[in-house]
Design a protein around this motif. Sequence first.
Motif, PDB file in Angstrom:
ATOM      1  N   VAL A 176       9.755   6.955  10.237  1.00  0.00           N
ATOM      2  CA  VAL A 176       8.973   5.832   9.707  1.00  0.00           C
ATOM      3  C   VAL A 176       9.297   5.622   8.235  1.00  0.00           C
ATOM      4  CG1 VAL A 176       6.663   4.900   9.361  1.00  0.00           C
ATOM      5  CG2 VAL A 176       7.137   6.334  11.345  1.00  0.00           C
ATOM      6  N   SER A 177       9.406   6.717   7.487  1.00  0.00           N
ATOM      7  CA  SER A 177       9.744   6.641   6.072  1.00  0.00           C
ATOM      8  C   SER A 177      11.108   5.983   5.869  1.00  0.00           C
ATOM      9  CB  SER A 177       9.730   8.031   5.443  1.00  0.00           C
ATOM     10  OG  SER A 177      10.233   7.994   4.130  1.00  0.00           O
ATOM     11  N   LEU A 178      12.081   6.364   6.677  1.00  0.00           N
ATOM     12  CA  LEU A 178      13.421   5.791   6.537  1.00  0.00           C
ATOM     13  C   LEU A 178      13.412   4.291   6.805  1.00  0.00           C
ATOM     14  CD1 LEU A 178      15.568   8.586   8.255  1.00  0.00           C
ATOM     15  CD2 LEU A 178      15.303   8.147   5.802  1.00  0.00           C
ATOM     16  N   LYS A 179      12.610   3.865   7.773  1.00  0.00           N
ATOM     17  CA  LYS A 179      12.518   2.433   8.067  1.00  0.00           C
ATOM     18  C   LYS A 179      11.784   1.683   6.952  1.00  0.00           C
ATOM     19  CE  LYS A 179      12.710   2.918  13.098  1.00  0.00           C
ATOM     20  NZ  LYS A 179      11.976   2.753  14.392  1.00  0.00           N
ATOM     21  N   SER A 180      10.715   2.286   6.420  1.00  0.00           N
ATOM     22  CA  SER A 180      10.014   1.681   5.290  1.00  0.00           C
ATOM     23  C   SER A 180      10.950   1.558   4.097  1.00  0.00           C
ATOM     24  CB  SER A 180       8.789   2.518   4.897  1.00  0.00           C
ATOM     25  OG  SER A 180       7.735   2.373   5.819  1.00  0.00           O
ATOM     26  N   ALA A 181      11.703   2.619   3.837  1.00  0.00           N
ATOM     27  CA  ALA A 181      12.614   2.629   2.692  1.00  0.00           C
ATOM     28  C   ALA A 181      13.687   1.557   2.823  1.00  0.00           C
ATOM     29  CB  ALA A 181      13.262   4.009   2.560  1.00  0.00           C
ATOM     30  N   GLU A 182      14.178   1.350   4.029  1.00  0.00           N
ATOM     31  CA  GLU A 182      15.204   0.327   4.249  1.00  0.00           C
ATOM     32  C   GLU A 182      14.683  -1.055   3.866  1.00  0.00           C
ATOM     33  OE1 GLU A 182      18.084  -1.361   7.864  1.00  0.00           O
ATOM     34  OE2 GLU A 182      16.588   0.184   8.268  1.00  0.00           O
ATOM     35  N   ALA A 183      13.454  -1.358   4.303  1.00  0.00           N
ATOM     36  CA  ALA A 183      12.862  -2.662   3.989  1.00  0.00           C
ATOM     37  C   ALA A 183      12.562  -2.789   2.498  1.00  0.00           C
ATOM     38  CB  ALA A 183      11.588  -2.865   4.804  1.00  0.00           C
ATOM     39  N   CYS A 184      12.055  -1.709   1.905  1.00  0.00           N
ATOM     40  CA  CYS A 184      11.683  -1.753   0.481  1.00  0.00           C
ATOM     41  C   CYS A 184      12.914  -1.804  -0.414  1.00  0.00           C
ATOM     42  CB  CYS A 184      10.808  -0.556   0.128  1.00  0.00           C
ATOM     43  SG  CYS A 184       9.177  -0.604   0.898  1.00  0.00           S
ATOM     44  N   SER A 185      13.963  -1.110  -0.051  1.00  0.00           N
ATOM     45  CA  SER A 185      15.195  -1.141  -0.827  1.00  0.00           C
ATOM     46  C   SER A 185      15.744  -2.558  -0.906  1.00  0.00           C
ATOM     47  CB  SER A 185      16.237  -0.201  -0.207  1.00  0.00           C
ATOM     48  OG  SER A 185      17.451  -0.241  -0.922  1.00  0.00           O
ATOM     49  N   LYS A 186      15.734  -3.238   0.213  1.00  0.00           N
ATOM     50  CA  LYS A 186      16.199  -4.624   0.240  1.00  0.00           C
ATOM     51  C   LYS A 186      15.342  -5.503  -0.667  1.00  0.00           C
ATOM     52  CE  LYS A 186      16.974  -8.517   3.390  1.00  0.00           C
ATOM     53  NZ  LYS A 186      16.866  -8.997   4.798  1.00  0.00           N
ATOM     54  N   ALA A 187      14.012  -5.300  -0.612  1.00  0.00           N
ATOM     55  CA  ALA A 187      13.105  -6.101  -1.438  1.00  0.00           C
ATOM     56  C   ALA A 187      13.282  -5.793  -2.925  1.00  0.00           C
ATOM     57  CB  ALA A 187      11.656  -5.838  -1.015  1.00  0.00           C
ATOM     58  N   ILE A 188      13.518  -4.517  -3.257  1.00  0.00           N
ATOM     59  CA  ILE A 188      13.742  -4.138  -4.658  1.00  0.00           C
ATOM     60  C   ILE A 188      14.983  -4.842  -5.199  1.00  0.00           C
ATOM     61  CG2 ILE A 188      14.380  -2.218  -6.179  1.00  0.00           C
ATOM     62  CD1 ILE A 188      12.639  -0.421  -4.320  1.00  0.00           C
ATOM     63  N   LYS A 189      16.040  -4.857  -4.409  1.00  0.00           N
ATOM     64  CA  LYS A 189      17.287  -5.518  -4.825  1.00  0.00           C
ATOM     65  C   LYS A 189      17.088  -7.026  -4.952  1.00  0.00           C
ATOM     66  CE  LYS A 189      20.127  -1.944  -2.644  1.00  0.00           C
ATOM     67  NZ  LYS A 189      20.952  -1.591  -1.460  1.00  0.00           N
TER      68      LYS A 189
ATOM     69  N   ALA B  68       0.031  -9.207   4.126  1.00  0.00           N
ATOM     70  CA  ALA B  68       0.471  -9.866   2.896  1.00  0.00           C
ATOM     71  C   ALA B  68       1.074 -11.236   3.197  1.00  0.00           C
ATOM     72  CB  ALA B  68       1.482  -8.981   2.162  1.00  0.00           C
ATOM     73  N   MET B  69       1.905 -11.306   4.233  1.00  0.00           N
ATOM     74  CA  MET B  69       2.499 -12.591   4.606  1.00  0.00           C
ATOM     75  C   MET B  69       1.434 -13.600   5.002  1.00  0.00           C
ATOM     76  SD  MET B  69       5.726 -12.884   4.165  1.00  0.00           S
ATOM     77  CE  MET B  69       6.001 -14.343   5.189  1.00  0.00           C
ATOM     78  N   PHE B  70       0.381 -13.123   5.682  1.00  0.00           N
ATOM     79  CA  PHE B  70      -0.720 -14.007   6.042  1.00  0.00           C
ATOM     80  C   PHE B  70      -1.362 -14.612   4.792  1.00  0.00           C
ATOM     81  CE2 PHE B  70      -5.282 -14.652   6.888  1.00  0.00           C
ATOM     82  CZ  PHE B  70      -5.217 -15.558   7.938  1.00  0.00           C
ATOM     83  N   CYS B  71      -1.331 -13.838   3.701  1.00  0.00           N
ATOM     84  CA  CYS B  71      -1.892 -14.301   2.422  1.00  0.00           C
ATOM     85  C   CYS B  71      -0.819 -14.921   1.532  1.00  0.00           C
ATOM     86  CB  CYS B  71      -2.560 -13.132   1.698  1.00  0.00           C
ATOM     87  SG  CYS B  71      -3.964 -12.439   2.582  1.00  0.00           S
ATOM     88  N   ASN B  72       0.319 -15.290   2.141  1.00  0.00           N
ATOM     89  CA  ASN B  72       1.418 -15.955   1.428  1.00  0.00           C
ATOM     90  C   ASN B  72       2.056 -15.073   0.364  1.00  0.00           C
ATOM     91  OD1 ASN B  72       1.145 -18.486   2.853  1.00  0.00           O
ATOM     92  ND2 ASN B  72      -0.688 -18.877   1.616  1.00  0.00           N
ATOM     93  N   ILE B  73       2.082 -13.764   0.619  1.00  0.00           N
ATOM     94  CA  ILE B  73       2.760 -12.818  -0.271  1.00  0.00           C
ATOM     95  C   ILE B  73       3.954 -12.258   0.489  1.00  0.00           C
ATOM     96  CG2 ILE B  73       2.555 -10.704  -1.628  1.00  0.00           C
ATOM     97  CD1 ILE B  73      -0.506 -11.170  -1.628  1.00  0.00           C
ATOM     98  N   THR B  74       5.157 -12.590   0.060  1.00  0.00           N
ATOM     99  CA  THR B  74       6.358 -12.093   0.725  1.00  0.00           C
ATOM    100  C   THR B  74       6.516 -10.595   0.466  1.00  0.00           C
ATOM    101  OG1 THR B  74       7.788 -12.525  -1.171  1.00  0.00           O
ATOM    102  CG2 THR B  74       7.482 -14.324   0.418  1.00  0.00           C
ATOM    103  N   LEU B  75       7.358  -9.945   1.269  1.00  0.00           N
ATOM    104  CA  LEU B  75       7.621  -8.524   1.046  1.00  0.00           C
ATOM    105  C   LEU B  75       8.250  -8.322  -0.330  1.00  0.00           C
ATOM    106  CD1 LEU B  75       7.573  -5.643   2.125  1.00  0.00           C
ATOM    107  CD2 LEU B  75       9.821  -6.047   3.137  1.00  0.00           C
ATOM    108  N   LYS B  76       9.110  -9.245  -0.744  1.00  0.00           N
ATOM    109  CA  LYS B  76       9.710  -9.161  -2.083  1.00  0.00           C
ATOM    110  C   LYS B  76       8.629  -9.127  -3.154  1.00  0.00           C
ATOM    111  CE  LYS B  76      12.381 -11.990  -5.345  1.00  0.00           C
ATOM    112  NZ  LYS B  76      13.145 -13.257  -5.528  1.00  0.00           N
ATOM    113  N   ASN B  77       7.660 -10.022  -3.064  1.00  0.00           N
ATOM    114  CA  ASN B  77       6.589 -10.077  -4.064  1.00  0.00           C
ATOM    115  C   ASN B  77       5.629  -8.898  -3.927  1.00  0.00           C
ATOM    116  OD1 ASN B  77       7.547 -12.406  -5.278  1.00  0.00           O
ATOM    117  ND2 ASN B  77       6.326 -13.757  -3.979  1.00  0.00           N
ATOM    118  N   MET B  78       5.406  -8.469  -2.697  1.00  0.00           N
ATOM    119  CA  MET B  78       4.532  -7.327  -2.466  1.00  0.00           C
ATOM    120  C   MET B  78       5.098  -6.077  -3.136  1.00  0.00           C
ATOM    121  SD  MET B  78       3.332  -5.881   1.245  1.00  0.00           S
ATOM    122  CE  MET B  78       1.890  -4.869   1.464  1.00  0.00           C
ATOM    123  N   VAL B  79       6.382  -5.837  -2.956  1.00  0.00           N
ATOM    124  CA  VAL B  79       7.043  -4.693  -3.578  1.00  0.00           C
ATOM    125  C   VAL B  79       7.010  -4.819  -5.095  1.00  0.00           C
ATOM    126  CG1 VAL B  79       9.306  -3.609  -3.906  1.00  0.00           C
ATOM    127  CG2 VAL B  79       8.471  -4.081  -1.601  1.00  0.00           C
TER     128      VAL B  79
END
Length: 310
Positions: free
Chosen positions: A22-35, A288-299
């Motif tokens: 689960v951590s590896l999958k979370s990290a993959e999504a967050c790494s993309k958002a950080i970049k 977050a998306m329901f509240c119009n906050i993208t993963l990029k902005n959430m991170v």
Amino acid sequence: MRIIDNMHVLLLKGGYGSEREVSLKSAEACSKAIKENGLKVTEIDISETNLNDLINIKADVCFNALHGSSGENGSIQGLLNLLKIPYTHSGVTASAIAMNKIYFKRLVTNATENSNDPINFPKTLEILPDRSIDFKNHCGAFVVKPTNGGSSVGVEIIKEGNRVPIINSATSYNLMAEEYVGSKELTVTVLQEQPLCVTEIKAGQDKDFYNYEAKYEKNGSIHDIPAKISKNTYNQAMSWALRVHQIIGCKGISRSDFRYDDENDKLYMLEINTQPGMTETSLSPEQAMFCNITLKNMVKIIIEEASYEC
């Protein structure tokens, strides 16, 4: 903290135990958002790295994408405090309290029992030496789960009888038992001191409850967002989520889980998660998306809340 140009983010992931994947999958999504936020990221799997090497990376901030005991019980937070590296999510005390479900229940109960809206928990049941449950004050189904743990690993619902199963994926951990309550599973994410919304989670037809597979398999569960419950219960869940977030001193983000008994119109708090999943099937990014906050902005928001404890 203020995000600056060329900021270097150390992203911790992986680790040991049942929640590594689960951590590896979370990290993959967050790494993309950080970049996507224009930041440099260095990913470190703590199971493959000497933690002493963290000091040589010279990161401006650490994004903690760990799950389970390796990243949620306060240990890694304590190390980052010593290294004086600002980090995301909660600090030592809040992480340690949230990770131990018994301590969390006691603290929140004591803090709210004399308030206008005391926070209810399912009754804790005693596990006797012969692995049976003391049923003097309870009859019916009950839940057995690790005192420390997440992602529903090792959780079992016992609908008949009064014995804790000997064969249990969590037998290497301390176990606790609670009365089985309610018919609806609810959850609320708090982001930057604001509860986002209430989701009702319905496990897939082939799942007994919202277990590990229901959480992380595609189509493993159905999420009603916003939850179709009364306005009073909806507001109560939002209020409780923010209150427990603040009572134990969470930082940045948390997700609180509830059960709702619609027959008796009663809400029950289950637990708080200081490291919510950030995978494609995870609840917090969806809210977050329901509240119009993208993963990029959430991170970005989570990084801006980063700090270390002196």
